[in-house]
Design a protein around this motif. Structure first.
Motif, PDB file in Angstrom:
ATOM      1  N   ALA A  78       1.033  -1.336  -0.022  1.00 50.60           N
ATOM      2  CA  ALA A  78      -0.002   0.048   0.027  1.00 50.60           C
ATOM      3  C   ALA A  78       0.779   1.243  -0.056  1.00 50.60           C
ATOM      4  N   LYS A  79       0.339   2.326  -0.834  1.00 48.62           N
ATOM      5  CA  LYS A  79       1.277   3.493  -0.863  1.00 48.62           C
ATOM      6  C   LYS A  79       1.003   4.311   0.354  1.00 48.62           C
ATOM      7  N   ASP A  80      -0.435   4.505   0.701  1.00 48.83           N
ATOM      8  CA  ASP A  80      -0.870   5.109   1.805  1.00 48.83           C
ATOM      9  C   ASP A  80      -1.705   4.032   2.905  1.00 48.83           C
ATOM     10  N   VAL A  81      -1.189   4.428   4.042  1.00 50.25           N
ATOM     11  CA  VAL A  81      -1.844   3.447   5.209  1.00 50.25           C
ATOM     12  C   VAL A  81      -2.062   4.680   6.430  1.00 50.25           C
ATOM     13  N   GLY A  82      -3.185   3.864   7.143  1.00 47.54           N
ATOM     14  CA  GLY A  82      -3.641   4.587   8.320  1.00 47.54           C
ATOM     15  C   GLY A  82      -4.381   5.741   8.209  1.00 47.54           C
ATOM     16  N   GLY A  83      -4.951   6.260   9.362  1.00 50.00           N
ATOM     17  CA  GLY A  83      -5.747   7.783   9.290  1.00 50.00           C
ATOM     18  C   GLY A  83      -6.673   7.380   8.528  1.00 50.00           C
ATOM     19  N   CYS A  84      -6.879   8.586   7.638  1.00 53.61           N
ATOM     20  CA  CYS A  84      -8.218   8.835   6.662  1.00 53.61           C
ATOM     21  C   CYS A  84      -7.933   8.238   5.194  1.00 53.61           C
ATOM     22  N   SER A  85      -6.653   7.492   5.020  1.00 53.83           N
ATOM     23  CA  SER A  85      -6.486   6.988   3.558  1.00 53.83           C
ATOM     24  C   SER A  85      -7.275   5.664   3.564  1.00 53.83           C
ATOM     25  N   ASP A  86      -7.193   5.268   2.268  1.00 51.27           N
ATOM     26  CA  ASP A  86      -7.908   4.026   1.881  1.00 51.27           C
ATOM     27  C   ASP A  86      -7.176   2.659   2.219  1.00 51.27           C
ATOM     28  N   GLY A  87      -5.752   3.008   2.775  1.00 50.06           N
ATOM     29  CA  GLY A  87      -5.043   1.935   2.948  1.00 50.06           C
ATOM     30  C   GLY A  87      -5.284   1.257   4.302  1.00 50.06           C
ATOM     31  N   PRO A  88      -4.464   0.410   4.683  1.00 50.36           N
ATOM     32  CA  PRO A  88      -4.673  -0.464   6.012  1.00 50.36           C
ATOM     33  C   PRO A  88      -4.341   0.325   7.037  1.00 50.36           C
ATOM     34  N   ALA A  89      -5.019  -0.191   8.445  1.00 44.85           N
ATOM     35  CA  ALA A  89      -5.049   0.818   9.363  1.00 44.85           C
ATOM     36  C   ALA A  89      -3.733   0.438  10.258  1.00 44.85           C
ATOM     37  N   VAL A  90      -3.188   1.747  10.968  1.00 46.13           N
ATOM     38  CA  VAL A  90      -1.968   1.851  11.442  1.00 46.13           C
ATOM     39  C   VAL A  90      -2.211   1.277  12.831  1.00 46.13           C
ATOM     40  N   VAL A  91      -1.414   0.566  13.516  1.00 47.83           N
ATOM     41  CA  VAL A  91      -1.219   0.547  15.239  1.00 47.83           C
ATOM     42  C   VAL A  91       0.091   0.821  15.642  1.00 47.83           C
ATOM     43  N   ASP A  92       0.038   1.620  16.572  1.00 52.83           N
ATOM     44  CA  ASP A  92       1.393   2.097  17.315  1.00 52.83           C
ATOM     45  C   ASP A  92       1.322   0.962  18.455  1.00 52.83           C
ATOM     46  N   LEU A  93       2.303  -0.151  18.246  1.00 53.86           N
ATOM     47  CA  LEU A  93       2.673  -1.053  19.235  1.00 53.86           C
ATOM     48  C   LEU A  93       3.255  -0.588  20.306  1.00 53.86           C
ATOM     49  N   GLU A  94       4.342   0.183  20.161  1.00 52.35           N
ATOM     50  CA  GLU A  94       4.916   0.750  21.528  1.00 52.35           C
ATOM     51  C   GLU A  94       3.935   1.454  22.288  1.00 52.35           C
ATOM     52  N   ASN A  95       3.016   2.552  21.874  1.00 51.57           N
ATOM     53  CA  ASN A  95       2.381   3.165  22.511  1.00 51.57           C
ATOM     54  C   ASN A  95       0.920   2.692  22.700  1.00 51.57           C
TER      55      ASN A  95
END
Length: 123
Positions: free
Chosen positions: A100-117
């Protein structure tokens, strides 16, 4: 002298290229966690708590907190994948999500998870 340096330079270059694209290890062990849902457009806004399970490289996020914005129950699940282009962990559902070119947020891409936080980013 140049012929003696060439193998060393090639080896060094190979090691550098090989480690530059290697995915980091998952920062969380298999287990149960509580993640915070946050909005990409309003990152300081308080979101809901999500009961989260990480098991064998997969993640499940369940809303047992409030049904004000998201329905109660399973919100998202899939394979965790290091997205080198963005430098973030994403949840993939299909092999092509890895590219995926764009990820997370309001993109059409896969969801982002911040595993550290322990943050699950939504739009």
């Amino acid at each position: 002298m140049t012929s003696n340096l060439l193998p060393s330079l090639l080896l060094l270059t190979g090691l550098t290229v090989g480690t530059a694209y290697a995915a980091p290890e998952l920062p969380l062990a298999d287990g149960q966690y509580v993640f915070q849902q946050r909005y990409a457009e309003h990152p300081q806004m308080q979101g809901i708590n999500l009961d989260t399970e990480i098991k064998q490289g997969r993640i499940s996020l369940t809303n047992n907190d409030s049904d004000g914005v998201f329905p109660l129950g399973l919100i998202d699940e899939g394979e965790l994948y290091w997205h080198a282009r963005s430098g973030q962990w994403i949840i993939i559902y299909e092999p092509q999500d890895k590219e995926a070119k764009d990820v997370g947020g309001c993109s059409d891409g896969p969801a982002v998870v911040d595993l550290e936080n322990k943050i699950y980013w939504t739009c």
